[in-house]
Design a protein around this motif. Sequence first.
Motif, PDB file in Angstrom:
ATOM      1  N   TYR A 131       0.849  -1.198   0.000  1.00  0.00           N
ATOM      2  CA  TYR A 131       0.000   0.000   0.000  1.00  0.00           C
ATOM      3  C   TYR A 131       0.873   1.232   0.000  1.00  0.00           C
ATOM      4  O   TYR A 131       2.032   1.176   0.388  1.00  0.00           O
ATOM      5  N   SER A 132       0.292   2.350  -0.424  1.00  0.00           N
ATOM      6  CA  SER A 132       1.073   3.583  -0.539  1.00  0.00           C
ATOM      7  C   SER A 132       0.545   4.660   0.395  1.00  0.00           C
ATOM      8  O   SER A 132      -0.617   4.644   0.805  1.00  0.00           O
ATOM      9  N   SER A 133       1.429   5.603   0.699  1.00  0.00           N
ATOM     10  CA  SER A 133       1.102   6.699   1.610  1.00  0.00           C
ATOM     11  C   SER A 133       0.276   7.784   0.934  1.00  0.00           C
ATOM     12  O   SER A 133      -0.239   8.679   1.594  1.00  0.00           O
ATOM     13  N   GLN A 134       0.149   7.713  -0.382  1.00  0.00           N
ATOM     14  CA  GLN A 134      -0.670   8.647  -1.154  1.00  0.00           C
ATOM     15  C   GLN A 134      -1.056   7.970  -2.464  1.00  0.00           C
ATOM     16  O   GLN A 134      -0.548   6.903  -2.786  1.00  0.00           O
ATOM     17  N   TYR A 156      -3.571   3.532  -2.338  1.00  0.00           N
ATOM     18  CA  TYR A 156      -3.431   4.434  -1.203  1.00  0.00           C
ATOM     19  C   TYR A 156      -4.219   3.798  -0.053  1.00  0.00           C
ATOM     20  O   TYR A 156      -5.341   3.322  -0.244  1.00  0.00           O
ATOM     21  N   TRP A 157      -3.623   3.741   1.136  1.00  0.00           N
ATOM     22  CA  TRP A 157      -4.215   3.009   2.265  1.00  0.00           C
ATOM     23  C   TRP A 157      -5.657   3.421   2.546  1.00  0.00           C
ATOM     24  O   TRP A 157      -6.528   2.573   2.719  1.00  0.00           O
ATOM     25  N   ASP A 171     -15.276  -4.428   8.640  1.00  0.00           N
ATOM     26  CA  ASP A 171     -14.268  -4.029   9.613  1.00  0.00           C
ATOM     27  C   ASP A 171     -12.859  -4.377   9.145  1.00  0.00           C
ATOM     28  O   ASP A 171     -12.186  -5.215   9.745  1.00  0.00           O
ATOM     29  N   PRO A 172     -12.371  -3.737   8.049  1.00  0.00           N
ATOM     30  CA  PRO A 172     -11.009  -4.039   7.604  1.00  0.00           C
ATOM     31  C   PRO A 172      -9.996  -3.602   8.657  1.00  0.00           C
ATOM     32  O   PRO A 172     -10.125  -2.533   9.243  1.00  0.00           O
ATOM     33  N   ARG A 173      -9.007  -4.466   8.910  1.00  0.00           N
ATOM     34  CA  ARG A 173      -8.011  -4.184   9.947  1.00  0.00           C
ATOM     35  C   ARG A 173      -6.603  -4.439   9.441  1.00  0.00           C
ATOM     36  O   ARG A 173      -6.364  -5.372   8.701  1.00  0.00           O
ATOM     37  N   LYS A 195       5.641   6.726   0.107  1.00  0.00           N
ATOM     38  CA  LYS A 195       6.111   5.628   0.954  1.00  0.00           C
ATOM     39  C   LYS A 195       5.242   4.408   0.705  1.00  0.00           C
ATOM     40  O   LYS A 195       4.062   4.504   0.415  1.00  0.00           O
ATOM     41  N   PHE A 196       5.822   3.228   0.919  1.00  0.00           N
ATOM     42  CA  PHE A 196       5.104   1.961   0.717  1.00  0.00           C
ATOM     43  C   PHE A 196       5.217   1.088   1.940  1.00  0.00           C
ATOM     44  O   PHE A 196       6.203   1.100   2.633  1.00  0.00           O
TER      45      PHE A 196
END
Length: 196
Positions: A131-134, A156-157, A171-173, A195-196
Amino acid sequence: SYYGCGLIIPDCIKNSKIVDLGCGTGRDVYLLSQFVGENGQVVGVDMTDEQIEKAESFKDYHTKKFNYTNSNIQFKKGYIEFLDKLGLKKNTYDIVVSNCVVNLSPDKEAVFKQVYNILKDGGEFYFSDVYSSQRIPEYLKNDDVLWGECLSGALYWNDFLNLAKKCGFKDPRLVSNNEITIQNKELQEKLGNIKF
């Protein structure tokens, strides 16, 4: 009961029906086969003939190794966006697992919808991915090297959380995470502060 490497197998997974998305040569499928026992079922899905052929080649060996009368494994060739076309029925599976293939899908929403549909009520989707920070800009999504490195297909998260909920997951965790370090200077420059 125990698996040879010392893992404790929870009783709640016995007799379960599990699907492994992007199973490759079947390593995780065979591990899960032992976890669910002979009365459970594990289905491995991969899109390449070579991987499915290799995975199938170990079926008899593992059936004998686990002392099963019949194999509890199936391998299906196809795309994770079209599980319904592989004969995977709605509301049938207890667990779906995946190891770093969702980010390679061009249609992640279709993947999440298909997974949600085949899971029983209360079923769970466990997977590892990037996943990415943006949000990844379009010009980077079309970069073959970044795609091959499983970076430019990353969601993106926050988009992942919203998409999972949109597709029915309540409820994704996040269980755990690690930052991926990009060692290649050229890739670092292309990616900037993502960021990844």
